[in-house]
Design a protein around this motif. Structure first.
Motif, PDB file in Angstrom:
ATOM      1  N   ARG A   1      24.525 102.724  58.096  1.00 58.61           N
ATOM      2  CA  ARG A   1      25.812 103.429  58.159  1.00 58.61           C
ATOM      3  C   ARG A   1      25.648 104.758  58.901  1.00 58.61           C
TER       4      ARG A   1
ATOM      5  N   GLN B   1      27.199  94.353  48.728  1.00 58.06           N
ATOM      6  CA  GLN B   1      27.721  95.691  49.015  1.00 58.06           C
ATOM      7  C   GLN B   1      27.861  95.794  50.527  1.00 58.06           C
ATOM      8  N   SER B   2      28.969  96.404  50.982  1.00 56.21           N
ATOM      9  CA  SER B   2      29.342  96.280  52.397  1.00 56.21           C
ATOM     10  C   SER B   2      29.810  97.587  53.004  1.00 56.21           C
ATOM     11  N   ILE B   3      29.640  97.688  54.334  1.00 53.29           N
ATOM     12  CA  ILE B   3      30.294  98.692  55.159  1.00 53.29           C
ATOM     13  C   ILE B   3      31.039  97.966  56.267  1.00 53.29           C
ATOM     14  N   TYR B   4      32.079  98.624  56.810  1.00 49.66           N
ATOM     15  CA  TYR B   4      32.945  97.991  57.810  1.00 49.66           C
ATOM     16  C   TYR B   4      33.154  98.947  58.978  1.00 49.66           C
TER      17      TYR B   4
ATOM     18  N   HIS C   1      31.157  94.794  46.117  1.00 43.33           N
ATOM     19  CA  HIS C   1      31.942  93.603  45.833  1.00 43.33           C
ATOM     20  C   HIS C   1      31.339  92.774  44.689  1.00 43.33           C
TER      21      HIS C   1
ATOM     22  N   GLU D   1      31.065  93.856  59.861  1.00 46.41           N
ATOM     23  CA  GLU D   1      30.614  94.256  58.526  1.00 46.41           C
ATOM     24  C   GLU D   1      29.100  94.148  58.494  1.00 46.41           C
TER      25      GLU D   1
ATOM     26  N   GLY E   1      33.366 102.673  54.057  1.00 48.08           N
ATOM     27  CA  GLY E   1      32.518 102.198  52.977  1.00 48.08           C
ATOM     28  C   GLY E   1      31.334 103.115  52.754  1.00 48.08           C
ATOM     29  N   PRO E   2      30.489 102.740  51.774  1.00 46.39           N
ATOM     30  CA  PRO E   2      30.279 101.392  51.244  1.00 46.39           C
ATOM     31  C   PRO E   2      31.281 100.984  50.162  1.00 46.39           C
ATOM     32  N   ILE E   3      31.393  99.665  49.975  1.00 51.93           N
ATOM     33  CA  ILE E   3      32.175  99.079  48.899  1.00 51.93           C
ATOM     34  C   ILE E   3      31.271  98.092  48.162  1.00 51.93           C
TER      35      ILE E   3
END
Length: 227
Positions: free
Chosen positions: A107, A127-130, A123, A140, A119-121
């Motif tokens: 990131r 765990q994700s960034i976009y 789920h 992603e 993000g991060p998020i």
């Protein structure tokens, strides 16, 4: 017997009108090394480029002279990880890193190159960034593996998809395949099944003997001789 199924993505091929711009983004922003850039085999006037995710996994780019340039959100591109787009097109693609620390480091690399990251998020199972890529790509990066299927199949969504209990079990445990002694012949053309190419010459091409395809269409000589 080991289950027979694809075990990863060898390469994801993305259409482009700007090979250089895509390579600069994927190599500099994401840190992926360039591995191949050459005339695409059997396709006139078309370039093919590969960047490496891992030694057996790549992102590829196809620059065809007739690639359309117009991006229409909701039709050609989703424009975001949860937005609508035409069925059968790529809604978004997520790439893997091993740990959450790697995710945060990537990131920061992406942001350091001037690209905004959402993000991060968390789920639950990943765990994700976009972020966005060139030419309207929705991208992603995620970490996580071994999804516990017992926890992540929602009965309500299963019902909305029209999937019965028996069908669900078959999806969770696909039937094994024992390869017969003789090669399986090409099935008869069926317009209800997925088709690889437009109708012109479809049956003629698909009914070429496998050995003829191998002999006539293979091209293994690199464009640059080895040292």
């Amino acid at each position: 017997m080991t289950a027979l199924h694809p075990n990863g993505v060898n390469h994801l091929a993305l259409s482009t009108r700007d090979m250089k711009g895509q390579l600069e983004f994927w190599c500099d922003v994401l840190g992926l090394p360039l591995k191949a850039l050459y005339w695409m085999h059997g396709v006139d006037g078309t370039y093919h480029g590969f960047v490496e995710l891992a030694p057996d996994s790549y992102v590829a780019f196809v620059q065809h002279p007739d690639n359309a340039k117009d991006v229409e959100l909701g039709v050609t591109h989703a424009g975001g990880p949860g937005e609508p787009v035409t069925a059968g097109t790529m809604q978004h693609v997520a790439f893997n890193v091993d740990t959450f620390e790697d995710l945060m480091a990537l990131r920061d690399r992406i942001r350091d190159r001037g690209v905004q990251v959402f993000g991060p998020i968390d789920h639950g199972f990943i765990q994700s960034i976009y972020f966005a890529g060139p030419e309207g790509l929705a991208l992603e990066v995620a970490c996580g593996s071994a999804i516990p299927v017992e926890q992540w199949v929602d009965p309500e969504v299963q019902d909305l998809c029209g999937i019965s209990t028996a069908e669900l079990e078959a999806l969770k445990q696909p039937a094994e395949f024992a390869r017969p002694a003789e090669p399986v012949p090409q099935p008869a053309s069926d317009t209800g099944m997925p088709r690889l190419m437009p109708e012109d010459h479809y049956d003629m091409v698909m009914n070429l003997p496998d050995q003829v395809v191998w002999d006539r269409m293979s091209e293994t000589t690199p464009p640059v001789a080895a040292d």
